[in-house]
Design an enzyme around this catalytic site. Structure first.
Site, short mmCIF file in Angstrom:
data_model
loop_
_atom_site.label_atom_id
_atom_site.label_comp_id
_atom_site.label_asym_id
_atom_site.label_seq_id
_atom_site.Cartn_x
_atom_site.Cartn_y
_atom_site.Cartn_z
N SER A 158 28.40 40.17 32.69
CA SER A 158 29.67 39.47 32.88
C SER A 158 29.61 38.75 34.22
O SER A 158 28.77 39.08 35.08
CB SER A 158 30.82 40.47 32.88
OG SER A 158 32.04 39.89 33.32
N TYR A 171 34.97 48.44 34.72
CA TYR A 171 34.27 47.34 34.04
C TYR A 171 33.30 46.65 34.99
O TYR A 171 32.13 46.41 34.66
CB TYR A 171 35.29 46.35 33.50
CG TYR A 171 34.70 45.21 32.71
CD1 TYR A 171 34.35 45.37 31.37
CD2 TYR A 171 34.52 43.96 33.29
CE1 TYR A 171 33.81 44.31 30.64
CE2 TYR A 171 33.98 42.90 32.57
CZ TYR A 171 33.64 43.09 31.24
OH TYR A 171 33.11 42.04 30.52
#
Length: 279
Positions: A158, A171
């Site tokens: 990401s 995350y």
């Protein structure tokens, strides 16, 4: 150019919808058969933010791949369970005889709390799926790839795997961690002709971010923020002023890394982030 992965077999986790489904379709369009894995069921921590993938979602992935004229083995399994992942891998190998591309894509996104307030269970769910699940995926496929003497492993990280993201600690930690795993695997597996890379999207237009809970991260004063309200704010985070990219944009990057065009690309962090990480 067509048939860029003709005759290849791709194993994709998190394939029921979103990026995973898009990757399965794009690789099938270019000639690959697919081994697809997804939990396709409820994850309680995720349900607070957005709906979990369903069996019907997964069935739609199967229909989409088959409509492109390719074969697919689709099985429900939890990436937190190594034996379950390994069983799907072995079934896929029994069906197709090999695995050429591995897309370790399964992941969840929990958010909204400063780091010191994150619940232990939320931390565990995110790290167990986003990091341990990726490790399980790579662990399950490595013996086959080593035996073949070739292969491409593509891990979904990401933009949060490159820069910090407030109120998204589990995350962000998980997506940084898979970069370390990628770099290690690239060195370990390179001598066997196996390439390992990460892909780093900015926000992608899937259920994971197109939901009211995520919009509220950017519009905390709105009780029920909408996609239309959130889009201009999201766009300010990217150097190219788009609020998010589409799944196909990530799938095209995955296709490149899976293809022989990337035959010497390994240990690389491929950003498809509209310039998010340059700001």
């Amino acid at each position: 150019m067509s048939g860029r992965v003709a005759g290849k077999v791709a194993f994709i986790t998190g394939a029921a919808r979103g990026q995973g489904r898009s990757h399965a379709i794009r690789l099938a369009e270019e000639g690959a058969d697919i081994i697809a894995l997804d939990i396709a069921g409820t994850i309680d921590s995720v349900e607070r933010f957005y709906p979990s993938a369903t069996e019907e979602d997964f069935a739609e992935t199967v229909r989409e791949v088959e409509s492109r004229g390719r074969k697919i083995v689709a099985r429900t399994a939890d990436v937190r369970d190594f034996d379950a992942v390994a069983a799907v891998v072995q079934e896929g190998i029994a069906q197709f005889g090999r695995i050429d591309t591995v897309v370790a894509n399964a992941g969840i996104f929990l958010f909204g709390e400063p780091t010191h307030l994150v619940a232990e269970s939320d931390w565990d769910d995110v790290l167990d799926i986003n990091l341990k699940g990726v490790w399980h995926t790579c662990k399950a496929v490595t013996p086959q790839l080593v035996e073949q003497g070739n292969g491409s492993i593509i891990i979904t990280s990401s933009s949060a795997g490159i820069k910090g993201t407030p109120n998204v600690a589990p995350y962000t930690a998980s997506k940084h961690a898979v970069v370390g795993l990628m770099r290690t695997l690239a060195l370990e597996l390179g001598p066997h002709g196996i390439r390992v890379n990460t892909v780093h999207p900015t926000g992608v237009a899937t259920d994971m971010i197109l939901n009211e809970s995520c919009f509220r991260l950017f519009l905390p004063d709105e009780e029920h923020p909408t996609k239309e309200q959130a889009a201009p704010v999201f766009a300010t985070t990217n150097a190219i002023p788009v609020p998010w990219v589409e799944p196909i944009d990530i799938s095209n990057a995955v296709l490149f890394l899976a293809s022989d065009e990337a035959r010497y690309v390994t240990g690389t962090e491929l950003k498809v982030d509209a310039g998010y990480t340059t700001r």
